[in-house]
Design a protein around this motif. Structure first.
Motif, PDB file in Angstrom:
ATOM      1  N   HIS A   1       0.842  -1.199   0.000  1.00 34.11           N
ATOM      2  CA  HIS A   1       0.000   0.000   0.000  1.00 34.11           C
ATOM      3  C   HIS A   1       0.878   1.250   0.000  1.00 34.11           C
ATOM      4  CE1 HIS A   1      -3.083   2.910   1.068  1.00 34.11           C
ATOM      5  NE2 HIS A   1      -3.982   1.978   0.798  1.00 34.11           N
ATOM      6  N   PRO A   2       0.543   2.234  -0.834  1.00 35.27           N
ATOM      7  CA  PRO A   2       1.365   3.454  -0.911  1.00 35.27           C
ATOM      8  C   PRO A   2       1.574   4.140   0.431  1.00 35.27           C
ATOM      9  CG  PRO A   2      -0.195   3.391  -2.738  1.00 35.27           C
ATOM     10  CD  PRO A   2      -0.559   2.247  -1.830  1.00 35.27           C
ATOM     11  N   LYS A   3       0.579   4.073   1.311  1.00 38.75           N
ATOM     12  CA  LYS A   3       0.706   4.782   2.583  1.00 38.75           C
ATOM     13  C   LYS A   3       1.842   4.226   3.444  1.00 38.75           C
ATOM     14  CE  LYS A   3      -4.016   6.568   2.970  1.00 38.75           C
ATOM     15  NZ  LYS A   3      -5.261   6.605   3.778  1.00 38.75           N
ATOM     16  N   ALA A   4       2.158   2.956   3.271  1.00 37.96           N
ATOM     17  CA  ALA A   4       3.281   2.387   4.020  1.00 37.96           C
ATOM     18  C   ALA A   4       4.582   3.061   3.603  1.00 37.96           C
ATOM     19  CB  ALA A   4       3.356   0.878   3.795  1.00 37.96           C
ATOM     20  N   PHE A   5       4.783   3.198   2.298  1.00 38.51           N
ATOM     21  CA  PHE A   5       6.007   3.824   1.789  1.00 38.51           C
ATOM     22  C   PHE A   5       6.014   5.328   2.062  1.00 38.51           C
ATOM     23  CE2 PHE A   5       5.349  -0.006  -0.760  1.00 38.51           C
ATOM     24  CZ  PHE A   5       6.574  -0.637  -0.568  1.00 38.51           C
ATOM     25  N   GLU A   6       4.858   5.948   1.964  1.00 33.70           N
ATOM     26  CA  GLU A   6       4.773   7.383   2.251  1.00 33.70           C
ATOM     27  C   GLU A   6       5.123   7.667   3.715  1.00 33.70           C
ATOM     28  OE1 GLU A   6       0.803   8.148   1.099  1.00 33.70           O
ATOM     29  OE2 GLU A   6       1.236   8.192  -1.063  1.00 33.70           O
ATOM     30  N   THR A   7       4.670   6.799   4.618  1.00 34.59           N
ATOM     31  CA  THR A   7       4.992   6.975   6.036  1.00 34.59           C
ATOM     32  C   THR A   7       6.482   6.811   6.274  1.00 34.59           C
ATOM     33  OG1 THR A   7       2.803   6.144   6.681  1.00 34.59           O
ATOM     34  CG2 THR A   7       4.517   6.148   8.369  1.00 34.59           C
ATOM     35  N   ALA A   8       7.076   5.809   5.629  1.00 33.60           N
ATOM     36  CA  ALA A   8       8.517   5.580   5.795  1.00 33.60           C
ATOM     37  C   ALA A   8       9.319   6.746   5.236  1.00 33.60           C
ATOM     38  CB  ALA A   8       8.912   4.277   5.099  1.00 33.60           C
ATOM     39  N   ALA A   9       8.892   7.265   4.086  1.00 31.37           N
ATOM     40  CA  ALA A   9       9.599   8.406   3.491  1.00 31.37           C
ATOM     41  C   ALA A   9       9.488   9.633   4.384  1.00 31.37           C
ATOM     42  CB  ALA A   9       9.026   8.695   2.102  1.00 31.37           C
ATOM     43  N   ASP A  10       8.305   9.865   4.932  1.00 32.17           N
ATOM     44  CA  ASP A  10       8.111  11.011   5.809  1.00 32.17           C
ATOM     45  C   ASP A  10       8.991  10.910   7.051  1.00 32.17           C
ATOM     46  OD1 ASP A  10       6.512  13.451   6.534  1.00 32.17           O
ATOM     47  OD2 ASP A  10       5.926  12.169   8.203  1.00 32.17           O
ATOM     48  N   ALA A  11       9.142   9.688   7.573  1.00 34.16           N
ATOM     49  CA  ALA A  11       9.978   9.491   8.756  1.00 34.16           C
ATOM     50  C   ALA A  11      11.440   9.810   8.473  1.00 34.16           C
ATOM     51  CB  ALA A  11       9.840   8.056   9.258  1.00 34.16           C
ATOM     52  N   LEU A  12      11.831   9.691   7.199  1.00 33.56           N
ATOM     53  CA  LEU A  12      13.209   9.989   6.803  1.00 33.56           C
ATOM     54  C   LEU A  12      13.340  11.377   6.188  1.00 33.56           C
ATOM     55  CD1 LEU A  12      14.125   6.501   5.311  1.00 33.56           C
ATOM     56  CD2 LEU A  12      14.870   7.443   7.504  1.00 33.56           C
ATOM     57  N   ASP A  13      12.225  12.112   6.179  1.00 32.27           N
ATOM     58  CA  ASP A  13      12.213  13.496   5.706  1.00 32.27           C
ATOM     59  C   ASP A  13      12.580  13.616   4.226  1.00 32.27           C
ATOM     60  OD1 ASP A  13      11.689  16.191   6.115  1.00 32.27           O
ATOM     61  OD2 ASP A  13      13.776  16.675   6.583  1.00 32.27           O
ATOM     62  N   VAL A  14      12.030  12.722   3.406  1.00 33.10           N
ATOM     63  CA  VAL A  14      12.203  12.810   1.956  1.00 33.10           C
ATOM     64  C   VAL A  14      10.857  12.611   1.288  1.00 33.10           C
ATOM     65  CG1 VAL A  14      14.590  11.967   1.999  1.00 33.10           C
ATOM     66  CG2 VAL A  14      12.699  10.343   1.683  1.00 33.10           C
ATOM     67  N   GLU A  15      10.764  13.042   0.041  1.00 33.21           N
ATOM     68  CA  GLU A  15       9.574  12.759  -0.751  1.00 33.21           C
ATOM     69  C   GLU A  15       9.559  11.271  -1.110  1.00 33.21           C
ATOM     70  OE1 GLU A  15       7.065  14.799  -1.504  1.00 33.21           O
ATOM     71  OE2 GLU A  15       8.057  16.285  -0.229  1.00 33.21           O
ATOM     72  N   PRO A  16       8.380  10.665  -1.223  1.00 29.65           N
ATOM     73  CA  PRO A  16       8.308   9.249  -1.571  1.00 29.65           C
ATOM     74  C   PRO A  16       9.056   8.900  -2.858  1.00 29.65           C
ATOM     75  CG  PRO A  16       6.182   9.989  -0.801  1.00 29.65           C
ATOM     76  CD  PRO A  16       7.041  11.220  -0.907  1.00 29.65           C
ATOM     77  N   ALA A  17       9.059   9.824  -3.814  1.00 29.78           N
ATOM     78  CA  ALA A  17       9.750   9.562  -5.085  1.00 29.78           C
ATOM     79  C   ALA A  17      11.264   9.479  -4.917  1.00 29.78           C
ATOM     80  CB  ALA A  17       9.398  10.641  -6.104  1.00 29.78           C
ATOM     81  N   ARG A  18      11.768   9.937  -3.770  1.00 32.50           N
ATOM     82  CA  ARG A  18      13.207   9.880  -3.500  1.00 32.50           C
ATOM     83  C   ARG A  18      13.568   8.665  -2.654  1.00 32.50           C
ATOM     84  NH1 ARG A  18      17.031  12.129  -5.884  1.00 32.50           N
ATOM     85  NH2 ARG A  18      18.161  12.742  -4.014  1.00 32.50           N
ATOM     86  N   LEU A  19      12.627   7.739  -2.510  1.00 34.82           N
ATOM     87  CA  LEU A  19      12.847   6.581  -1.660  1.00 34.82           C
ATOM     88  C   LEU A  19      13.280   5.371  -2.482  1.00 34.82           C
ATOM     89  CD1 LEU A  19      12.537   5.598   1.323  1.00 34.82           C
ATOM     90  CD2 LEU A  19      10.271   4.757   0.659  1.00 34.82           C
ATOM     91  N   VAL A  20      14.335   4.720  -2.024  1.00 39.07           N
ATOM     92  CA  VAL A  20      14.762   3.425  -2.566  1.00 39.07           C
ATOM     93  C   VAL A  20      14.453   2.380  -1.505  1.00 39.07           C
ATOM     94  CG1 VAL A  20      16.690   2.020  -3.361  1.00 39.07           C
ATOM     95  CG2 VAL A  20      16.606   4.460  -3.933  1.00 39.07           C
ATOM     96  N   HIS A  21      13.726   1.347  -1.883  1.00 41.80           N
ATOM     97  CA  HIS A  21      13.386   0.293  -0.922  1.00 41.80           C
ATOM     98  C   HIS A  21      14.055  -1.009  -1.328  1.00 41.80           C
ATOM     99  CE1 HIS A  21      11.255  -1.803   2.185  1.00 41.80           C
ATOM    100  NE2 HIS A  21      10.723  -2.642   1.310  1.00 41.80           N
ATOM    101  N   VAL A  22      14.768  -1.598  -0.388  1.00 43.48           N
ATOM    102  CA  VAL A  22      15.502  -2.843  -0.618  1.00 43.48           C
ATOM    103  C   VAL A  22      14.733  -3.983   0.031  1.00 43.48           C
ATOM    104  CG1 VAL A  22      17.692  -4.043  -0.283  1.00 43.48           C
ATOM    105  CG2 VAL A  22      17.668  -1.544  -0.563  1.00 43.48           C
ATOM    106  N   GLY A  23      14.355  -4.964  -0.767  1.00 43.96           N
ATOM    107  CA  GLY A  23      13.582  -6.084  -0.228  1.00 43.96           C
ATOM    108  C   GLY A  23      13.715  -7.325  -1.070  1.00 43.96           C
ATOM    109  N   ASP A  24      12.960  -8.346  -0.685  1.00 47.48           N
ATOM    110  CA  ASP A  24      13.080  -9.642  -1.360  1.00 47.48           C
ATOM    111  C   ASP A  24      11.816 -10.065  -2.090  1.00 47.48           C
ATOM    112  OD1 ASP A  24      11.818  -9.995   1.248  1.00 47.48           O
ATOM    113  OD2 ASP A  24      11.916 -12.143   0.832  1.00 47.48           O
ATOM    114  N   ASP A  25      10.746  -9.253  -2.004  1.00 47.76           N
ATOM    115  CA  ASP A  25       9.461  -9.666  -2.559  1.00 47.76           C
ATOM    116  C   ASP A  25       8.885  -8.582  -3.474  1.00 47.76           C
ATOM    117  OD1 ASP A  25       6.971 -10.640  -3.128  1.00 47.76           O
ATOM    118  OD2 ASP A  25       6.301 -10.835  -1.054  1.00 47.76           O
ATOM    119  N   PRO A  26       8.941  -8.783  -4.782  1.00 53.06           N
ATOM    120  CA  PRO A  26       8.409  -7.784  -5.699  1.00 53.06           C
ATOM    121  C   PRO A  26       6.930  -7.469  -5.468  1.00 53.06           C
ATOM    122  CG  PRO A  26       9.775  -9.352  -6.894  1.00 53.06           C
ATOM    123  CD  PRO A  26       9.592  -9.906  -5.509  1.00 53.06           C
ATOM    124  N   ALA A  27       6.160  -8.449  -4.999  1.00 53.66           N
ATOM    125  CA  ALA A  27       4.727  -8.245  -4.816  1.00 53.66           C
ATOM    126  C   ALA A  27       4.421  -7.276  -3.685  1.00 53.66           C
ATOM    127  CB  ALA A  27       4.037  -9.582  -4.553  1.00 53.66           C
TER     128      ALA A  27
END
Length: 206
Positions: A149-175
């Protein structure tokens, strides 16, 4: 740019209960709860009417599952039973801590994890030797939304003080982890780019 890491399956491996419903049932019974005979059926049913993508804390699910069978629990019984049921052995993956520290040299770094069990993420970070390595820790049980859900990434980006479009997420599950692309960010798949290469790949793009 800011980077978030997934936890389970990316930075650590954990041993989950092979039969979660049974494990939770044993913990409930040890706390004096009369678990219904059809508990496995009740555990597998949906009891909380939550929006798509919203996280339902497992203790709430367990309490509602019991309630659907006429069994009421008081206080924090459901929470304590769930926390005890999900108390796994944790193994930090090779290169995990180095990857996080190397990425942190170039900008803010956070954790973004789907987890419906209270205390499990913090407990896992301690056991993996990763506590204190992140500028911000965002969990689905904390923010109320599960990846992708976009809100999960938006919350994480906000916590790091960046726009969501500036977020790189490293994970193991494309879905799930790959949902970062829907907010304009970038997904790095550790099944294709090992943890030992993540920092170097990101640095080359700066």
């Amino acid at each position: 740019m800011a980077v978030t890491f997934d936890l389970f399956g990316t930075l650590v491996d954990v041993e989950y209960p092979s039969d979660p419903a049974e494990t939770v049932a044993r913990e409930l019974e040890s706390r004096g709860v009369a678990v219904p005979d059809d508990w496995h059926v009740a555990y597998g049913e949906r009891h909380v009417d939550a929006p798509d993508g919203a996280e339902v804390p497992l203790p709430a699910h367990v309490a509602h599952a019991l309630g659907s069978r006429g069994v009421e629990v008081t206080g924090n019984v459901a929470r304590h039973a769930v926390v005890a049921a999900f108390d796994p052995d944790v193994t930090r993956r090779d290169g995990a801590r180095t990857a996080v520290r190397d990425v942190a040299e170039s900008g803010p770094v956070g954790l973004l994890s789907n987890c419906a069990v209270p205390e499990l993420v913090s407990k896992t970070l301690i056991r993996a030797g990763l506590r204190g390595e992140f500028d911000a820790v965002t969990t689905s049980i904390g923010c109320g939304w599960r990846k992708p859900h976009p809100k999960a990434f938006e919350t994480a980006a906000d916590a790091l003080d960046v726009e969501p479009a500036r977020l790189v997420h490293v994970g193991d599950d494309p879905a799930t982890d790959g949902g970062v692309v829907d907010v304009g960010g970038r997904f790095v798949d550790v099944t294709e780019t090992p943890l030992t290469r993540v920092a170097a790949e990101l640095e080359a793009e700066l």
